[in-house]
Design an enzyme around this catalytic site. Sequence first.
Site, PDB file in Angstrom:
ATOM      1  N   PHE A   1       0.829  -1.201   0.000  1.00  0.00           N
ATOM      2  CA  PHE A   1       0.000   0.000   0.000  1.00  0.00           C
ATOM      3  C   PHE A   1       0.866   1.255   0.000  1.00  0.00           C
ATOM      4  O   PHE A   1       1.865   1.329   0.724  1.00  0.00           O
ATOM      5  CB  PHE A   1      -0.877   0.059   1.251  1.00  0.00           C
ATOM      6  CG  PHE A   1      -1.893  -1.037   1.374  1.00  0.00           C
ATOM      7  CD1 PHE A   1      -3.201  -0.843   0.952  1.00  0.00           C
ATOM      8  CD2 PHE A   1      -1.557  -2.249   1.941  1.00  0.00           C
ATOM      9  CE1 PHE A   1      -4.143  -1.845   1.092  1.00  0.00           C
ATOM     10  CE2 PHE A   1      -2.488  -3.268   2.072  1.00  0.00           C
ATOM     11  CZ  PHE A   1      -3.787  -3.059   1.647  1.00  0.00           C
ATOM     12  N   ASP A   2       0.472   2.228  -0.797  1.00  0.00           N
ATOM     13  CA  ASP A   2       0.987   3.573  -0.599  1.00  0.00           C
ATOM     14  C   ASP A   2       0.327   4.116   0.675  1.00  0.00           C
ATOM     15  O   ASP A   2      -0.748   3.655   1.060  1.00  0.00           O
ATOM     16  CB  ASP A   2       0.635   4.441  -1.806  1.00  0.00           C
ATOM     17  CG  ASP A   2       1.041   5.881  -1.609  1.00  0.00           C
ATOM     18  OD1 ASP A   2       2.190   6.123  -1.198  1.00  0.00           O
ATOM     19  OD2 ASP A   2       0.203   6.776  -1.838  1.00  0.00           O
TER      20      ASP A   2
END
Length: 823
Positions: free
Chosen positions: A508-509
Site C-alpha cells: 500500500f501507498d
Amino acid sequence: MEKTKIDLAILFPAIIDDNDRCIGRLIDILEGYKGIEKVHVQNKGHNKKPVLCFHYDPNRLHVDQIVRMAQGVGTKLSQRFGHLLLKSENTKNPRNARLLEKTLRSYRGVSYVAASGTGFISLEYDTKLVDRNKLLQKLEAAGYKTEIKTAEPNVDTAKKSEEIKTGQPANGHEHGGWFGHNSELIFSLICGALLGIGYGLTYVSDLASWVPQALFFGVYFFGAYFVVIEAYEAISKGEFEIDFLMLVAAVGAGILGQWEEGALLLFLFSLGHALEHFAMEKARKSIEALADLAPKTALRKRNNETEEVPIEALKIGDTIMVRPNTRVAADAIVISGTSSVDQSPITGESIPVDKVAIEKSAPSTDFQYIDQKNKVFSGSINGNGTLEVEVIREANDSTISRVIEMVKEAQTQKSPTQQFTDRFEKFFVPFVLLLVVILCFAFLVIDETFKTSFYRAMAVLVAASPCALAISTPSAVLSGVARAARGGVLIKGGKPLEDLGSLTALAFDKTGTLTEGKPRLTEVKPVEGISEEELLRIAVAVEALSDHPLAKAIVKDGRARLTDREIPTAENLEAILGKGIKATLAGQTIYMGNLPLFEVLDDKAPPRDLVSVVKSFECKGNTTMLLRRADDYLGLIAVMDTPRAEAKTTLEALAQLGIKRMIMLTGDNQQVAEAIAKEVNLTDAWGGLLPEDKVEAIKKLTKEEGKVAMIGDGVNDAPAMANSTVGIAMGAAGSDVALETADIALMGDKLSLLPFAIGLSRRSKGIIKQNLWISLGVVAILVPLTIMGITTIGPAVMAHEGSTLLVVFNALRLLAYRQRNLH
C-alpha cells in the site's frame, strides 16, 4: 545525461493505453537514434497524462530536436497502424470468437486481433496493407455483421456509431431469422415436441413405420438447422469445431438406422446451444447495461433559457440543468444549487453524496482534484434538489464513457486459463477425430460388426467433444468483470481477475490510500496556566496568515473546536524556512514551529517536560509545533495525516480473506510509517522510500512472495504499479491516469472496495477451477465408458450438454456475488 518528457497524447492522439504496441514500436525506433540512451513511459504527476521520458546526451541533441523526432516517428506510426474496436452481432460464444480471430489473422496486414464471445473485437492493422473499408467488406463476405465502437482520428464523429452494412449475418437466428431473436430456442422446442411425439408413436402397433420416421426427419431438420450453419462457418475456415463433431455423430446414427438416438442428440445439442446463448446473453446484457447509465440528452442553459440537446453536443464550459431524480449528463462542477447525488453507478458508494456549489475563487481546471462535494459524474443520479453544473469534460471523455470503453476492451483480453484451454483444444480436437477414425475399424481387431464399431465411434465423438471446456472460462471471466463493474470496480480483463485471487501479499501507498491524504489537527497540549482554547486562538490567528497545507489544517480544525469563533488578527508574518513562522499578535511576537527552530532561535530552550511530550507525539506519527509568546512557552499543537476511518476494518477483512502480508511503502520517515502501521494493523512498514525505491521494494516483494499487488492513487505510484503483479488504483473516478495505468481501478475513493474485489476474484478463480474440473471430468469419465460400450449416444449427449449448461450457469452465479460479512 539529461532528461525531458513529451505527452503521449501529442504523439498518439487516438491511443489512451500506454501498453499499446505502437508505444513499444515508438520506443524501439527512438532508442536507435544517436544521443538517446533510454526512452520509457511514465506519468506526469498531477497533470495525469502518460508521458515519454527521454534520457539523452545534451552534447548531441537539443530538446527541440527530440520533440521533432518523436513527433515525426509518432505521426508515421499513427498513419501506419490503425486501431479499431468492433462489435460483431453474430459472435455470441467463444467458438465463434476463435473462428473470427482466425479469419482476421489470415488477412494480410492485420498485426493483432483479440475477439471475445461477447462480440467485441480489438484490432490493429497496417494501413499500408489494409484498407479499413475493404477489411469490413471482407468480414461481410465471411458472414460477419460488425459495428464500429471506436475509430481512428479524423473519422467523422457522426460515423462512430454508424453501423457498417456488411450483409446479413450467417446466424439468422441472431437477427430476425424465422422467428426473430428466439429462432434457435423455438426450433429446439419444435425439435423436442416432434421427438416426443415420434417416440410415442413407435409404441402404436398399427401405425405405419414411416409416420414416426417422418417425425424424426423433422427433428433432424429443426435440430440441425443452426448447427449446420455454424458447422459450415467453421469448415469454410478450415476448423473442425464441436458443431461439426455433433453433426457427424448424428449422421452416423442415422446411417446405422438409430434415428431416435440421432434425433435425441440433435434435440439436446440444439437445446443446449440455445440455453447457452441465452445464459451468455444475460451476462453480456449486464455489461451492456453500463451504456444505459449516461442519459442521451441534457438540458443546456443559455441566456436564461434551456434547450434539450444530445450529450454529444455539449462542450466544455456549457451550463446544464440537472432536475430532481434525473441522471447527470456529463462530468461537471456544481455552480448553483444543493442536492444529494447517488454516485453508486460510478463509484459503488451506497450512500448519496451531498453536493454544493463550488466557491468562485476555487480552481476548477483539474477534475480529479476538485472536492467531491463540488463535482458530479456523468451517469450519477440526482436527488431532490435542482443543480446547475458546468461541463468540464465532453461526453466521449467522461468517466463513465471511459469505463464503458475499457470494459469492452477488457472482454477481448484472455485470461491465462483461457489461453491454456485454447491451446488444449487445438490439439485435443484432432486427437478426438483420429481416435474416432481408429475406433471405426475396431471390428478388424475385435469380434464385432462394423455397425457396432461405428456406433461406438460416434458415441465417443459425442463424449469427447470439449464444448463445456470452450465456454467454461470465458463465461466466468465475463460474469466476474460485469459484477465488478456494477460494484464500482473496473477489472481490465481475465488476467488481473485471476491474478488478484491468487495473491497473498499487498503493498500500500500511505498518503491518500491508507490515510486521508490531508493533515488533521490531532493534539492540543497547553502548558500550565494556559487554557486549550487560548492556545488554539493564538495558533489559528497566526496560521491564518499562511497558505501552507499544515496551516490550513490547523485553521480549519481549530475553528471547529473553538466555542468562541472570534479570532484575533495577527500580522507581520515571517516564514523561517523548514522550521516554522513568526508573527505579531497584540503587540507581542509569536513563534510557532518545530523543535529545531527553538534549539537555534536563542538561549530560551523549551522545558524538558514539553520536549518529552513533543517526542512522544512524534513517535506516534504526529508533526508537532511549539508555540512561544515572547519568551514564554504556551504549549504545543500536533497535526497528522490520519488513517482512513475504514482502514483498520478493511485490513482485518483482508487478513480474513487470507492475505498474509500487508506492507506500507511511504516516503515518510520510518517512525511515522511504524506509527501508522501499528494503528491500522499492517504487517510491515517501509519508510523513507523515493518512487524508484518503491519499484525496488515491489521487485523484492515479488521475489519473496511470488505475486504482489500495489495499491495507490495511480499517479505517483504508477511505476510501482507497473512492476507489480496487479496494479490497483484508488479513487479512479475522474482520474485519467488511474484508469489507464492500473490493472484494477477502485472507482470510489474507498479502501473498503478492496475486500470486495479480492473476494470476487477468489470466487471467480474458484468457479473457473470448478468449471475446468466439470468439463474435463465429464470427458474423462465418458470417453472410457463409451469406448467400452457401457454408455450409448443418448446418455453421452445428455452428459455432454448437461456439463455445458452446468458450467455456464455456474459462471452466472458470479453476477449475484455478494461479499459476506467478515466481522
